[in-house]
Each structure stands twice: as C-alpha cells, then as structure tokens.
Design a protein around this motif. Structure first.
Motif, PDB file in Angstrom:
ATOM      1  N   GLU A  38       4.951   0.275  -9.186  1.00 47.60           N
ATOM      2  CA  GLU A  38       4.901   0.876  -7.848  1.00 47.60           C
ATOM      3  C   GLU A  38       6.298   0.995  -7.247  1.00 47.60           C
ATOM      4  OE1 GLU A  38       0.453  -0.747  -6.504  1.00 47.60           O
ATOM      5  OE2 GLU A  38       2.244  -1.441  -5.459  1.00 47.60           O
ATOM      6  N   PHE A  43       5.891   4.356  -5.032  1.00 50.24           N
ATOM      7  CA  PHE A  43       4.460   4.449  -4.725  1.00 50.24           C
ATOM      8  C   PHE A  43       4.188   4.110  -3.264  1.00 50.24           C
ATOM      9  CE2 PHE A  43       0.223   2.526  -4.392  1.00 50.24           C
ATOM     10  CZ  PHE A  43      -0.570   3.463  -5.029  1.00 50.24           C
ATOM     11  N   SER A  50       2.849  -2.143  -0.225  1.00 50.26           N
ATOM     12  CA  SER A  50       2.594  -3.165  -1.242  1.00 50.26           C
ATOM     13  C   SER A  50       1.631  -4.221  -0.690  1.00 50.26           C
ATOM     14  CB  SER A  50       3.909  -3.825  -1.660  1.00 50.26           C
ATOM     15  OG  SER A  50       4.524  -4.435  -0.540  1.00 50.26           O
ATOM     16  N   ALA A 305      -1.429   4.498  -9.337  1.00 50.88           N
ATOM     17  CA  ALA A 305      -0.002   4.221  -9.559  1.00 50.88           C
ATOM     18  C   ALA A 305       0.467   4.832 -10.886  1.00 50.88           C
ATOM     19  CB  ALA A 305       0.240   2.714  -9.538  1.00 50.88           C
TER      20      ALA A 305
END
Length: 546
Positions: A38, A43, A50, A305
């Motif tokens: 990620e 991402f 996160s 992802a």
C-alpha cells in the motif's frame, strides 16, 4: 523421534510466526505483508487510510444512516434503554454531527479533535477530514451493558429539498465511505411517511457501494399506518431502493416501530415483534462474527491494493522518458477503461476488483506518472502468499476460538429478556402453547379427535398407519411433514396410534397449519398422559432394584 515437539499450536505458520489470537494474526499480516504494498503504490492517497491497531482491536460497530426525523437517535435510545450524553430528539434535524456512542466507565463527551489523537480509539485517520468535520464529531461514553459488546455511530439527518444544497463544510459522502469500510453493520432507516430518497441520501447510499453485505434496511414507525397502507408503503420503499442499490438480490427490510411507546395500530403487532427479533438476532451475532468480518475486509483490501499496484505500475511503464509527458498522461487517463480491460486479461483479475474508473480518472489528474514506482513482483507475491496460505491459518483459528469460547452475544438494554418469560417471541404460541397449563392442552379438543379416531376402525384401541394416513392426508401437508408428525406422535414406537397419540398427531397438524414450526422431539407438556413416565414410581422401582 520426539514427534510431540513438532506439533503446532495456536496460529503458527511455516515461517515460525505465532499468533495467540485471530486479531493479533490479522494485525501482523497487514503490517508485514499488505502495508508495504500500500505504501509503495500510494494506496492511502487514492483509496483508504492505513489501518492501525485500534482498527483490529475495536468492538463491532453499527452505523445508522437516514433522513432527518426517521428515528435514528430514538433507535439507539431504544436499544440502550437510557439516554446518552449529547442526545437530542425532535421532528426537526436535531443531530447535526456524527456521534460515536461507546462504552466508558464514566459518562461524558469527548470532542472530535481530542478523539482523533487517542490511539485506543479507531478514529485517528478521520483527522484528514479537517476541523469542519471534527467540530461536528463527538464520542458519547457511558457505562451500558449493550455498549460492552458493540459501538453505535449516529449520523446527521440527511437533508432533502433546498436544505440539501447547503454545504456541510466537509465531504459527507466520503466520511460515510470511511465509516462504511470499518463498521460491521450499516442500518438504513426510513420513515413510513418519508420514503423519498433525496439527492444527498442517494449519494450517501452510493458511497456505501461495495459494503452491500453489511447493509440492512429498517422501515421505522410502521405502526402509524394500517395493514393496507403498510403493503403500499413497503412496495414503494422497495421500488425506491431498487433505483439506488444496484444488486440482483432483494434488500432485507425490517418492519417495526422502534421506540418504547404504545403501538398506534396493533393489528400488525405480531409481525412487528417477529421483525424486531430478527433484527435483534442479526445485531446480537456481530461480536461472534467480528473476527470473520475483519478477515473478509482485509481480503477485500488486499485484492484492491494488488489491482491498484498493477494500475500505477502500468501507467509508469507507459510514460515516455523525456518529452511529451503531459500529452501522454492525458491520453492514458482517457484510455483508463481500456487499460482496465488489458490488466484484467493479463493478470486474470475479475472486473469487480477494479476501482471506480471515473473517480480514478479524476484523482490521477493531480499526479506525475513518471514518479510512480515500477512493478515490484516480490511485494505482489508476498500478498498472494498471504491470501493463499496465511489466511487459511487464521480461518482455522477462528473456528478453534469459536469452539473454545462461549458464544459472544450482545446483551442488556432492549436485548435483555426478549427471549425468556411470557413476553418472549412465540411464548404460549404454537408448540409452546400449554406449557404453563396444569392440564394436557390436547385434551381440550380431544373429544373432536376421538370422534374421528373411532371412525377409523381401531383394533385393540389402536389404529394402523394405513388408516391414520388417510385421515392425516386430508390436511394437504407434504408427506415429509406428515412423516415427521407421525414419528413425533408415535410415542411408544409400535407403528400404531392409540387415541391419545392420534389426538397429539392432530394437534401437531393444527400447529403446522397455523404457520408454526414443528419441534425435533415432543416437549414434555405435549407427551400424552398415558405415555408419561411416573417419576415417583420410577424412584420406587429403582430403590427396589437396589
């Protein structure tokens, strides 16, 4: 030699990692396997922030969404059976912000800016939505038994008409999307007199796309209309939902009146009770399924992802090294649907795993493709290995935890006492009718059953299966059901029925025809008197044998 040394315990995998709990395993897999992918391919900028420790360790959460005055806050008060700090109820739009109702030893309110810096709460990433949102976000803490198992998120009443054009100062749909990805259940509330889906409500429902398995719909205040009107309201609601929730399955809608006041129309009381119990069971199961839900969400996140990494690396590969970068960037953004198709074929990816193409095109406008990272096979392989092997280890741990621990259920508040006692669902109805009576309930209609019994030519006080079948078939119940009734009624298992057993069979047929379920075995209060064991005689007999 020493084979016992090799036995694996807990969630140990081939690399020697040991997980004591499923939550610990999920957190470890995310941090070591998925998070590097990620971070490498941005991402968090494109999709979702996160995850932190609190996201894995938090209690199951229920998100309530609906237009103003549909009873969202009242619904929470109904579940908790007490007021909570910051609660306001009224016919006008009273809740103008998000309220996280959570368990706390001391009753009080935590403001949004303080809440997003608390590492023990799963709200730290909401800091990205700025002060306009945080000023309208609070945590209401209180010692309540229901909140020991779940947390509830109350949302602002969604506006309609001219009101919805007034800016809230933050991206309401994006905040809902953030919560939708993290909660365990999303409850959409509708008022029986307010079925229209405004533009803002439509956008809110679309923001929850991809979380269809979490969505439940509640038609509240259903007691304010009669049966005929309720049928029309239900049909209109399903038609409205069909235009905004694009799924082949019909959405589950719960009917009821979720507040502690007398019903205005009592003709559908039994329906409302059954519907509320179904909804309660669904909410009560959340703690038991919390680990499985987090595992499922982690798998969905990992798949997205991976796809995102393929998209970013493909755009990087297509960029020229020196000249014409801007022109090439515009061309690639225009060709993004074609790029999706190319990646689907090249990497065997399902079309449903790709992010929304329009949203992706808008976000890509702000990035320099030449600075994107190239495809790193090791990161992809690490996530593939996690999905192929390590997830299976956690699945086995979930089943093991469920078998060892008592079933986790939401209790307290409106959930307390809804199953036991004379006001529990089905109490005194169907198979449980007569449980409190001193006499055998079947005897009340036995004179009618006896008239039928003696027309079937009993031999030595019993009728054969052939004769009983002819009469039982008149009920028009399926043979599978009648076969079960026969087994239940034949108490002595001699393949014949005496007058009491025949009366029991007729009583069970009556119960089934009234729409109730049959038991797996005959309850004690329905066993015919002549077939009941005499505990006093048994005790004397056993004493004599000794």
């Amino acid at each position: 030699m020493f084979s016992w040394v090799k036995q694996e315990q807990g969630g140990r995998n081939k690399e020697g990692e040991m997980y004591q709990t499923v939550t610990e395993g999920l957190q470890s897999l995310y941090t070591k396997k998925l998070l590097p992918l990620e971070e490498t391919y941005l991402f968090h900028d494109f999709h979702s922030p996160s995850l932190e420790a609190a996201d894995f360790q938090s209690k199951p959460m229920v998100l309530l969404v609906g237009q103003y005055s549909t009873g969202k806050t009242t619904f929470i008060r109904y579940l908790l059976e007490q007021d909570f700090p910051g609660m306001r109820i009224g016919p006008e739009p009273t809740t103008d912000g998000f309220i996280a109702v959570m368990y706390g030893e001391n009753e009080g309110i935590i403001p949004g800016n303080a809440l997003v810096v608390d590492p023990r709460k799963p709200f730290r990433k909401l800091n990205a939505f700025g002060n306009s949102f945080l000023n309208r976000f609070i945590c209401s803490q209180m010692p309540n038994q229901v909140l020991q198992s779940i947390s509830i998120i109350d949302t602002p009443g969604i506006l309609s008409g001219e009101k919805q054009r007034i800016s809230r100062g933050y991206d309401f749909a994006e905040v809902l999307r953030w919560f939708g990805e993290r909660v365990d259940r999303i409850v959409l509330l509708f008022d029986a007199h307010k079925l229209d889906i405004s533009d803002e409500f439509s956008e809110a429902i679309k923001a929850l796309k991809g979380q269809d398995d979490k969505i439940r719909v509640v038609l509240n205040k259903a007691d304010q209309v009669d049966t005929q009107q309720l049928m029309r309201v239900y049909g209109a609601l399903m038609w409205s939902l069909g235009k905004v929730i694009n799924t082949p399955e019909v959405v589950r809608v719960y009917l009821g009146s979720f507040w502690a006041k007398p019903l205005q129309n009592t003709e559908n009381r039994r329906l409302f009770e059954a519907e509320s119990q179904d909804l309660f069971k669904d909410i009560q199961s959340l703690p038991r399924n919390a680990a499985l839900r987090k595992l499922n969400d982690l798998i969905k996140r990992a798949r997205l992802a991976k796809v995102h990494a393929y998209i970013i690396s493909y755009l990087k590969k297509e960029m020229p090294s020196l000249f014409g970068r801007e022109k090439k960037k515009e061309e690639l953004i225009m060709r993004l649907p074609e790029i999706y198709t190319t990646l689907q074929k090249e990497h065997h990816i399902s079309p449903g795993d790709f992010p929304n193409v329009t949203k992706m095109q808008d976000m890509l406008q702000h990035y320099d493709f030449s600075k994107f990272p190239s495809l790193k096979i090791k990161l992809i392989e690490s996530v593939d290995k996690m999905l192929a092997t390590k997830i299976a280890v956690l699945m086995a741990m979930i089943r093991e935890e469920e078998s060892k621990q008592p079933t986790a259920m939401v209790s307290g508040g409106a959930f307390e006492g809804s199953h036991d006692g004379p006001f529990g669902q089905g109490y005194g109805e169907g198979i449980s009718a007569g449980a409190d009576a001193e006499d055998w309930i079947v005897s009340r209609d036995k004179h009618r059953y006896d008239e039928i019994f003696y027309t079937l030519m009993p031999i030595n006080g019993k009728i054969t299966g052939v004769n009983a079948k002819k009469e039982m078939m008149n009920s028009r119940l399926p043979n599978t059901v009648l076969g079960k009734i026969w087994k239940l009624a034949d108490c002595d298992r001699d393949g014949m029925l005496d007058d009491e057993e025949f009366a029991l069979a007729q009583h069970l047929i009556k119960i089934k025809l009234e729409g109730y379920e049959l038991p797996t075995e005959v309850p004690d209060h329905l066993v015919p008197p002549s077939h009941r064991k005499n505990p006093v005689a048994d005790a004397l007999y056993n004493h004599t044998e000794d």
